[in-house]
Design an enzyme around this catalytic site. Structure first.
Site, mmCIF file in Angstrom:
data_model
loop_
_atom_site.group_PDB
_atom_site.id
_atom_site.type_symbol
_atom_site.label_atom_id
_atom_site.label_comp_id
_atom_site.label_asym_id
_atom_site.label_seq_id
_atom_site.Cartn_x
_atom_site.Cartn_y
_atom_site.Cartn_z
ATOM 1 N N PHE A 276 -2.066 22.758 9.578
ATOM 2 C CA PHE A 276 -1.119 21.674 9.295
ATOM 3 C C PHE A 276 -0.251 22.101 8.118
ATOM 4 O O PHE A 276 -0.762 22.556 7.092
ATOM 5 C CB PHE A 276 -1.850 20.371 8.943
ATOM 6 C CG PHE A 276 -2.660 19.791 10.063
ATOM 7 C CD1 PHE A 276 -2.079 19.504 11.293
ATOM 8 C CD2 PHE A 276 -4.010 19.529 9.894
ATOM 9 C CE1 PHE A 276 -2.827 18.961 12.326
ATOM 10 C CE2 PHE A 276 -4.765 18.989 10.916
ATOM 11 C CZ PHE A 276 -4.175 18.707 12.143
ATOM 12 N N GLU A 277 1.051 21.958 8.253
ATOM 13 C CA GLU A 277 1.994 22.278 7.183
ATOM 14 C C GLU A 277 2.901 21.077 6.955
ATOM 15 O O GLU A 277 3.700 20.716 7.815
ATOM 16 C CB GLU A 277 2.850 23.504 7.552
ATOM 17 C CG GLU A 277 2.082 24.808 7.611
ATOM 18 C CD GLU A 277 1.972 25.493 6.255
ATOM 19 O OE1 GLU A 277 2.547 24.958 5.282
ATOM 20 O OE2 GLU A 277 1.336 26.559 6.184
ATOM 21 N N GLN A 278 2.734 20.438 5.808
ATOM 22 C CA GLN A 278 3.517 19.265 5.428
ATOM 23 C C GLN A 278 4.621 19.674 4.464
ATOM 24 O O GLN A 278 4.376 20.424 3.520
ATOM 25 C CB GLN A 278 2.607 18.226 4.766
ATOM 26 C CG GLN A 278 3.311 17.123 4.010
ATOM 27 C CD GLN A 278 4.174 16.242 4.889
ATOM 28 O OE1 GLN A 278 3.724 15.762 5.926
ATOM 29 N NE2 GLN A 278 5.422 16.050 4.497
ATOM 30 N N GLU B 194 1.048 22.883 2.690
ATOM 31 C CA GLU B 194 2.405 22.374 2.507
ATOM 32 C C GLU B 194 3.390 23.532 2.632
ATOM 33 O O GLU B 194 3.029 24.694 2.449
ATOM 34 C CB GLU B 194 2.572 21.719 1.136
ATOM 35 C CG GLU B 194 1.804 20.427 0.983
ATOM 36 C CD GLU B 194 1.976 19.783 -0.384
ATOM 37 O OE1 GLU B 194 1.364 18.727 -0.613
ATOM 38 O OE2 GLU B 194 2.723 20.337 -1.220
ATOM 39 N N PHE C 105 4.421 20.503 10.468
ATOM 40 C CA PHE C 105 4.063 21.454 11.524
ATOM 41 C C PHE C 105 2.587 21.325 11.855
ATOM 42 O O PHE C 105 1.754 21.149 10.971
ATOM 43 C CB PHE C 105 4.341 22.887 11.077
ATOM 44 C CG PHE C 105 3.771 23.931 12.012
ATOM 45 C CD1 PHE C 105 4.500 24.385 13.100
ATOM 46 C CD2 PHE C 105 2.491 24.441 11.811
ATOM 47 C CE1 PHE C 105 3.974 25.322 13.972
ATOM 48 C CE2 PHE C 105 1.946 25.386 12.680
ATOM 49 C CZ PHE C 105 2.694 25.833 13.756
#
Length: 852
Positions: A328-330, A253, A261
């Site tokens: 993955f970046e939330q 995150e 992303f």
């Protein structure tokens, strides 16, 4: 307002609030039929995913429940955290594949062996995909998504799911940082209101220091894949190399005002050791994420931030091991809901995006299966070809009179499946002699060729001047070990002795008799401070040699030799003998036997130049404003590695603390502005009465600003007029002036107590930040100086390199009866910077005997 607009707003309002009121699986999962024999998360946990933040105990309970009833799922524990929490790995595939799982694994590993991969047909092989969730404890949408992913993979029916399971072995690491997760889930769940509060200033969304990103000792585990300093990483890497997955996802995150992303990151910041086809495959996989997130209506981006340069991150480590890492970046709700520039961000929505990209990753693994498998085969095939054409054939590393540091380096290499051999015969290289007793050799002609290059390379030129993380991590420099590369003309296979797991760490002293007068401890050994602390805790009277001496037995002893007389001690000689035997046996510390107090040359053992050492009584200042990473590195070093006691002293307790209990205060990097005039006066009085402060990085600047020291720092020159630059390049120019992490050479005064235990005048230091200390007028206050040409490896701008030349790395300031020892840099970086640990301990143990 028209009737249609009113209807649209009502629908939007109802949808946006639905996930506050009634969450169900249909919000998250594809429209599949699901086996009723597989329990849903709610049936085990008592709530729907997203209503609460799952904690470690609950997650284990659910994963065990699924594994008990599903023939698609097996569960194992691959390690335990510092807090003794289990680390889980689920293997999910078709029942038929489970019956042949070991055969599938061995065939898959054969793709990484150029000698054994020729007869393998990738058309018949399943791909291997690893899902890694929430290595940062307070980035919990990933871990909560893992509940849904496991349920879907265990329970979903239909030909498409069965085909995917036949063609894929799925490894799920559902909670990569259980200790951090427990801190975070306890915080947000215990502060959740029935009516969700999305205010960013709300208590729920604001964790206290040090927050829950890190593990028990406040380390960022997502920087430890390469360094392997923690049990979580060591266990994980062992399983990683048992499978060598084709894709590994790393679910994180980021800031609440961001979107979502996925990689690729910034192309100009890719590590040049990674083959280009890795990035081609990353681009292809990204197309599946775009399609899936478009269907969600989720905002997303890629190629604008993050990078694939530092191999110590989970999303980059696979790239140097024949796979493809995906970050993955939330955007984070940091609780159950939070206001953002994109509207109210709700926890269930963050989970949904993580699940969506989990499933899109599986789809990509299906569609690109043969490409991924062929890429793995080609990766290792070309690696061996590159090794054959590389003029460097091997690397030799010497212990530098400290086998413990060499052994620690070898453990890292072996954790990465790198073959290390004993050196069979002595060789001379670059002015150094490498002998079989104290050296190892690493041949480059092996499947992990590229990773060896990554761990040992020196790089000072780069395509880009910005880095998401450090720009260098060269292992032998971090361990301050002599090493050399062997080219064709130097290398011979006859140099390779047997392959070793670890080199023996034993004390060189093997005398069976007991001394009659005193013991000595060689301070060169890495674990000598551990031995000294153990001895001091018993109350023994112990001294340190401030000058070299040649004892009557003919052996020369260097600066820093520790001397323990046998007479007039609180323990009888037989107990001291037992203690010294334990020190030799457990830590491999070299122990000397003295049967006389006289010397052939230099001081006698009773000389006034043998200085008494006090037991360190240490407090580490922690709390708001202090950098948790730096504080955790000190805590971990002293507590875990050296068995030393220290008090973690909260900064807001300083006013009431009885400082006289301590003789050493440690101030790591951070902002100490919370300390007001009363605190400063208290610190000053304590130092004047004999206390010592050991300070690092910005703590040194704060001490100077409060006139506790008189250190001057290099101030950047300000120009009245800068040449015009495009506004769009502003972040690039500013970022290029940072030192994000590089390695620089310093010059030591080997006669100074801060340099005791070192035997080479040049020492590598890891530098992060642009703190440059001017030398003082005292010739004895700056025993460690950056050299005229200090850059050893990594990126630094020309301007910063010029400022760094010939500046001081340390300053000693006298204040009454005490001292303040100020280091510009972090001597304990990420627990793997063994080479400068000794100087940190010298400041702790020998601060009292330093004079300027």
């Amino acid at each position: 307002m028209t009737r249609h607009l009113i209807f649209f707003l009502l629908v939007t309002f109802c949808f946006s609030n639905r996930i506050f009121a009634q969450i169900d699986l249909s919000y998250y999962l594809p429209a599949n039929e699901y086996h009723e024999s597989i329990p849903t998360p709610k049936e085990v946990l008592g709530y729907e995913v997203g209503e609460w933040h799952v904690n470690n105990d609950q997650l284990i309970r659910y994963m065990e429940a699924v594994a008990r009833v599903s023939d698609r799922v097996t569960l194992e524990i691959y390690g335990r955290t510092y807090e003794n929490r289990p680390l889980l790995l689920l293997t999910i595939t078709s029942p038929e594949n489970h019956k042949n799982l070991e055969s599938i694994r061995k065939n898959h590993l054969a793709l990484s062996d150029p000698a054994g991969q020729k007869n393998l047909n990738t058309a018949d092989m399943p791909s291997v995909v690893w899902f890694g969730y929430s290595i940062h404890g307070n980035e919990s949408s990933g871990t909560n998504a893992s509940l849904l992913a496991v349920y879907h993979l265990a329970a979903a029916t239909g030909a498409a799911v069965e085909e995917m399971l036949n063609n894929t072995v799925i490894l799920v690491d559902p909670m990569m940082n259980p200790d951090g997760n427990m801190r975070f889930s306890s915080w947000v769940n215990s502060r959740k209101s029935k009516n969700l509060i999305a205010d960013p200033d709300n208590h729920e969304q604001n964790e206290p220091w040090p927050k829950s990103r890190t593990n028990h000792y406040w380390f960022d585990l997502n920087r430890d894949w390469l360094l392997l300093q923690h049990p979580e990483s060591r266990g994980r890497l062992k399983k990683f190399h048992q499978w060598k997955p084709n894709i590994l996802t790393d679910h994180h995150e980021m800031g609440t005002d961001a979107t979502f992303f996925f990689q690729p990151g910034v192309p100009s910041r890719n590590n040049p050791l990674t083959p280009q086809n890795t990035f081609v495959l990353t681009d292809k996989i990204a197309e599946f994420h775009k399609k899936a997130l478009d269907q969600n209506g989720s905002l997303y981006y890629s190629k604008e931030s993050f990078d694939d340069y530092y191999y110590g991150k989970g999303s980059t480590y696979p790239d140097i091991n024949g796979g493809v890492g995906i970050l993955f970046e939330q955007a984070s709700s940091r609780g159950h809901a939070q206001e953002s520039v994109n509207g109210t961000l709700k926890f269930p929505f963050t989970i949904k995006n993580q699940l969506t990209t989990t499933l899109s990753t599986l789809e990509s693994a299906q569609q690109l299966r043969r490409e991924l498998l062929d890429h793995q085969r080609e990766f290792y095939k070309t690696a061996m070809a590159e090794a054959d054409s590389d003029p460097v054939k091997a690397i030799v590393v010497h212990s530098g009179s400290d086998m413990a540091r060499l052994n620690a380096l070898i453990k890292i290499l072996r954790g990465h499946q790198i073959k290390v051999h004993e050196l069979k015969k002595s060789i001379a290289q670059n002015g150094s002699t490498f002998d079989p007793q104290n050296s190892c050799i690493i041949p480059l002609g092996q499947s992990q060729y590229r990773l060896i290059k990554a761990l040992f390379e020196i790089r000072t030129s780069f395509q880009d001047s910005l880095f998401y993380d450090v720009s260098s991590w060269t292992l032998p420099l971090a361990f301050n070990l002599p090493y050399a590369t062997l080219t064709n003309k130097d290398f011979d296979n006859k140099l390779l002795g047997r392959e070793v797991g670890n080199m023996e760490v034993v004390a060189s002293n093997t005398e069976n008799s007991k001394p009659t007068y005193a013991y000595g401890v060689n301070w060169n050994g890495y674990f000598a401070p551990k031995a000294l602390y153990k001895l001091l805790k018993t109350g023994l009277r112990i001294k340190v040699a401030t000058e070299p001496f040649t004892h009557k037995n003919g052996k020369k002893h260097n600066y820093g030799t520790v001397v323990i007389p046998l007479q007039d001690q609180p323990l009888p000689p037989n107990q001291i003998h037992a203690l010294m035997d334990e020190i030799k046996r457990i830590d491999g510390t070299e122990v000397y036997h003295f049967n006389s107090g006289s010397s052939l040359n230099g001081n006698y053992l009773g000389s006034n130049k043998m200085k008494r050492i006090a037991l360190p009584k240490i407090a580490l200042i922690i709390g708001d404003g202090i950098e948790g990473y730096s504080a955790g590195e000190v805590w971990h070093l002293l507590d875990q590695r050296f068995d030393m006691e220290l008090t973690l002293l909260p900064i807001d307790k300083l006013s009431g603390a009885k400082l006289q209990k301590y003789n050493t205060l440690i101030l790591v990097n951070g902002n100490y502005q919370r300390l007001q005039s009363g605190h400063i006066a208290k610190l000053k009085s304590w130092v004047q009465n004999g206390g010592n402060i050991v300070a690092m990085q910005n703590a040194t600047r704060w001490l100077s600003s409060k006139n506790l020291t008189r250190i001057k720092f290099v101030v950047p020159e300000k120009s009245d007029k800068l040449p015009p630059r495009p506004y769009v390049d502003r972040p690039l120019y500013k970022g290029a002036q940072l030192i994000g992490g590089a390695i620089f050479a310093t010059r030591l005064d080997l006669t100074h107590p801060l340099a005791y235990g070192y035997n080479r005048e040049t020492m590598p230091i890891f530098k992060k930040g642009t703190l440059f200390m001017e030398p003082t007028n005292s010739p004895y206050a700056n025993p460690v100086m950056f050299t005229q040409n200090p850059l050893m490896s990594g990126y630094v701008s020309k301007e910063n390199l010029e400022k760094l030349r010939n500046t001081a790395a340390v300053n000693i300031s006298l204040l009454g009866a005490g001292k303040i020892i100020s280091f510009t840099d972090n001597l304990n970086f990420r627990a793997y910077w063994y080479g400068t640990n000794k100087m940190f301990f010298n400041a702790i143990f020998f601060g009292d005997i330093i004079d300027i």
